[in-house]
Motif scaffolding. Structure first.
Motif, PDB file in Angstrom:
ATOM      1  N   HIS A 185      11.930   8.185  -1.969  1.00 55.25           N
ATOM      2  CA  HIS A 185      12.471   7.472  -0.820  1.00 55.25           C
ATOM      3  C   HIS A 185      11.383   6.703  -0.088  1.00 55.25           C
ATOM      4  O   HIS A 185      10.235   7.125  -0.053  1.00 55.25           O
ATOM      5  CB  HIS A 185      13.129   8.457   0.157  1.00 55.25           C
ATOM      6  CG  HIS A 185      14.325   9.130  -0.419  1.00 55.25           C
ATOM      7  ND1 HIS A 185      14.249  10.332  -1.079  1.00 55.25           N
ATOM      8  CD2 HIS A 185      15.612   8.750  -0.459  1.00 55.25           C
ATOM      9  CE1 HIS A 185      15.460  10.670  -1.497  1.00 55.25           C
ATOM     10  NE2 HIS A 185      16.297   9.724  -1.135  1.00 55.25           N
ATOM     11  N   MET A 186      11.787   5.593   0.507  1.00 54.54           N
ATOM     12  CA  MET A 186      10.894   4.804   1.353  1.00 54.54           C
ATOM     13  C   MET A 186      11.552   4.690   2.723  1.00 54.54           C
ATOM     14  O   MET A 186      12.762   4.864   2.858  1.00 54.54           O
ATOM     15  CB  MET A 186      10.661   3.423   0.752  1.00 54.54           C
ATOM     16  CG  MET A 186       9.878   3.469  -0.528  1.00 54.54           C
ATOM     17  SD  MET A 186       9.448   1.810  -1.105  1.00 54.54           S
ATOM     18  CE  MET A 186       8.609   2.213  -2.622  1.00 54.54           C
ATOM     19  N   ARG A 227      15.973   5.252   5.871  1.00 53.79           N
ATOM     20  CA  ARG A 227      15.483   5.925   4.662  1.00 53.79           C
ATOM     21  C   ARG A 227      16.365   5.514   3.494  1.00 53.79           C
ATOM     22  O   ARG A 227      17.590   5.546   3.588  1.00 53.79           O
ATOM     23  CB  ARG A 227      15.562   7.435   4.875  1.00 53.79           C
ATOM     24  CG  ARG A 227      15.131   8.266   3.703  1.00 53.79           C
ATOM     25  CD  ARG A 227      15.282   9.734   4.109  1.00 53.79           C
ATOM     26  NE  ARG A 227      14.752  10.617   3.113  1.00 53.79           N
ATOM     27  CZ  ARG A 227      15.505  11.325   2.270  1.00 53.79           C
ATOM     28  NH1 ARG A 227      16.814  11.228   2.323  1.00 53.79           N
ATOM     29  NH2 ARG A 227      14.940  12.114   1.397  1.00 53.79           N
ATOM     30  N   LEU A 280       7.230   0.463   6.076  1.00 57.73           N
ATOM     31  CA  LEU A 280       7.704  -0.875   5.731  1.00 57.73           C
ATOM     32  C   LEU A 280       8.577  -1.413   6.864  1.00 57.73           C
ATOM     33  O   LEU A 280       9.130  -0.645   7.645  1.00 57.73           O
ATOM     34  CB  LEU A 280       8.510  -0.822   4.433  1.00 57.73           C
ATOM     35  CG  LEU A 280       7.697  -0.412   3.208  1.00 57.73           C
ATOM     36  CD1 LEU A 280       8.447   0.589   2.371  1.00 57.73           C
ATOM     37  CD2 LEU A 280       7.338  -1.623   2.401  1.00 57.73           C
ATOM     38  N   GLY A 310       7.050   6.285  -2.268  1.00 51.50           N
ATOM     39  CA  GLY A 310       7.280   7.081  -1.072  1.00 51.50           C
ATOM     40  C   GLY A 310       6.752   6.457   0.207  1.00 51.50           C
ATOM     41  O   GLY A 310       6.626   7.141   1.220  1.00 51.50           O
ATOM     42  N   CYS A 311       6.481   5.171   0.212  1.00 50.58           N
ATOM     43  CA  CYS A 311       5.905   4.493   1.376  1.00 50.58           C
ATOM     44  C   CYS A 311       6.811   4.672   2.600  1.00 50.58           C
ATOM     45  O   CYS A 311       8.030   4.541   2.515  1.00 50.58           O
ATOM     46  CB  CYS A 311       5.708   3.008   1.076  1.00 50.58           C
ATOM     47  SG  CYS A 311       4.844   2.128   2.382  1.00 50.58           S
ATOM     48  N   GLN A 312       6.191   4.958   3.738  1.00 56.56           N
ATOM     49  CA  GLN A 312       6.935   5.217   4.968  1.00 56.56           C
ATOM     50  C   GLN A 312       6.683   4.173   6.054  1.00 56.56           C
ATOM     51  O   GLN A 312       7.078   4.371   7.196  1.00 56.56           O
ATOM     52  CB  GLN A 312       6.526   6.593   5.515  1.00 56.56           C
ATOM     53  CG  GLN A 312       6.815   7.743   4.579  1.00 56.56           C
ATOM     54  CD  GLN A 312       8.256   8.177   4.617  1.00 56.56           C
ATOM     55  OE1 GLN A 312       8.886   8.190   5.664  1.00 56.56           O
ATOM     56  NE2 GLN A 312       8.805   8.521   3.476  1.00 56.56           N
ATOM     57  N   TYR A 342      11.829   2.448  -5.392  1.00 51.91           N
ATOM     58  CA  TYR A 342      10.628   2.684  -6.193  1.00 51.91           C
ATOM     59  C   TYR A 342       9.812   1.397  -6.271  1.00 51.91           C
ATOM     60  O   TYR A 342      10.364   0.294  -6.158  1.00 51.91           O
ATOM     61  CB  TYR A 342      11.013   3.146  -7.604  1.00 51.91           C
ATOM     62  CG  TYR A 342      11.842   4.411  -7.598  1.00 51.91           C
ATOM     63  CD1 TYR A 342      11.230   5.649  -7.499  1.00 51.91           C
ATOM     64  CD2 TYR A 342      13.229   4.351  -7.664  1.00 51.91           C
ATOM     65  CE1 TYR A 342      11.987   6.814  -7.479  1.00 51.91           C
ATOM     66  CE2 TYR A 342      13.991   5.509  -7.639  1.00 51.91           C
ATOM     67  CZ  TYR A 342      13.359   6.735  -7.549  1.00 51.91           C
ATOM     68  OH  TYR A 342      14.108   7.892  -7.521  1.00 51.91           O
ATOM     69  N   PRO A 343       8.506   1.523  -6.492  1.00 48.33           N
ATOM     70  CA  PRO A 343       7.658   0.331  -6.570  1.00 48.33           C
ATOM     71  C   PRO A 343       8.066  -0.669  -7.649  1.00 48.33           C
ATOM     72  O   PRO A 343       7.801  -1.855  -7.513  1.00 48.33           O
ATOM     73  CB  PRO A 343       6.263   0.906  -6.854  1.00 48.33           C
ATOM     74  CG  PRO A 343       6.299   2.269  -6.266  1.00 48.33           C
ATOM     75  CD  PRO A 343       7.701   2.753  -6.510  1.00 48.33           C
ATOM     76  N   VAL A 361       2.895  -1.740  -2.787  1.00 44.39           N
ATOM     77  CA  VAL A 361       3.643  -0.720  -2.057  1.00 44.39           C
ATOM     78  C   VAL A 361       3.594   0.568  -2.883  1.00 44.39           C
ATOM     79  O   VAL A 361       4.007   0.574  -4.041  1.00 44.39           O
ATOM     80  CB  VAL A 361       5.108  -1.147  -1.824  1.00 44.39           C
ATOM     81  CG1 VAL A 361       5.891  -0.039  -1.147  1.00 44.39           C
ATOM     82  CG2 VAL A 361       5.163  -2.438  -1.020  1.00 44.39           C
ATOM     83  N   TYR A 419       5.489  -5.809   4.137  1.00 41.66           N
ATOM     84  CA  TYR A 419       4.541  -4.714   3.930  1.00 41.66           C
ATOM     85  C   TYR A 419       3.133  -5.289   4.048  1.00 41.66           C
ATOM     86  O   TYR A 419       2.840  -6.314   3.436  1.00 41.66           O
ATOM     87  CB  TYR A 419       4.733  -4.066   2.550  1.00 41.66           C
ATOM     88  CG  TYR A 419       3.723  -2.974   2.288  1.00 41.66           C
ATOM     89  CD1 TYR A 419       3.794  -1.759   2.963  1.00 41.66           C
ATOM     90  CD2 TYR A 419       2.688  -3.164   1.384  1.00 41.66           C
ATOM     91  CE1 TYR A 419       2.860  -0.760   2.727  1.00 41.66           C
ATOM     92  CE2 TYR A 419       1.752  -2.166   1.141  1.00 41.66           C
ATOM     93  CZ  TYR A 419       1.849  -0.962   1.821  1.00 41.66           C
ATOM     94  OH  TYR A 419       0.924   0.033   1.601  1.00 41.66           O
TER      95      TYR A 419
END
Length: 172
Positions: free
Chosen positions: A71-72, A82, A151, A147-149, A86-87, A144, A128
């Protein structure tokens, strides 16, 4: 990757998470996968922000590394969204997931907004590290991480408006 057992967001209004409707500035979280509110008392759990003594710093608890890389989190209109992403997904695919999951709820009521609002996924702009992401490029192209939080999702029309006039009350 495995998902935490306690990740499921509750429906707005359950277990005191209530309120369900408006987004308030700096408050609130929304799960775009289930199109439901994440109650305030569950936010820290869902976003893995609870400090532990797993990696203490000089005897002080710290937030351990995230385990949920599926999740991002995107900030939009003062709310955190949320979504599974995925990248290797394109920015367009992520925008569609955010829109389908309810990010348009961040729109102000028509009578008080000065932009059209988020009416379709194309009305979103993802950012980002200060870079706007093109719909056809993968998030990985912008580095990115999974799991980036941190953005940003913003209504494209707001970016077109530009900065307020130098004499505007905005700067006071």
């Amino acid at each position: 990757m495995s998902k935490p057992a306690n990740e499921k967001a509750l429906v707005a209004g359950e277990e005191g998470g209530g309120g369900g409707g408006s987004v308030s500035l700096g408050k609130g979280a929304w799960d775009c996968d289930t199109n439901t509110e994440i109650p305030p008392e569950r936010e820290a759990i869902v976003f893995e922000e609870i400090a532990t003594m797993d990696f203490p710093f000089e005897g002080i608890p710290t937030v351990p590394p995230r385990k949920d890389m599926d999740h991002m989190a995107f900030y939009c209109g003062g709310c955190r969204y949320r979504v599974t992403a995925y990248p290797d997904w394109t920015a367009g695919r992520v925008k569609q997931a955010l829109f389908k999951g309810g990010i348009a709820r961040s729109n102000k009521p028509e009578h008080i907004r000065n932009t059209p609002g988020i009416l379709k996924w194309e009305d979103l702009e993802l950012i980002y590290a200060g870079q706007r992401m093109a719909d056809d490029k993968q998030l990985a192209d912008y580095h990115v991480p999974p799991g980036c939080q941190c953005l940003i999702a913003i209504e494209r029309a707001k970016l077109i408006l530009g900065k307020p006039d130098p004499d505007s009350a905005y700067w006071n």
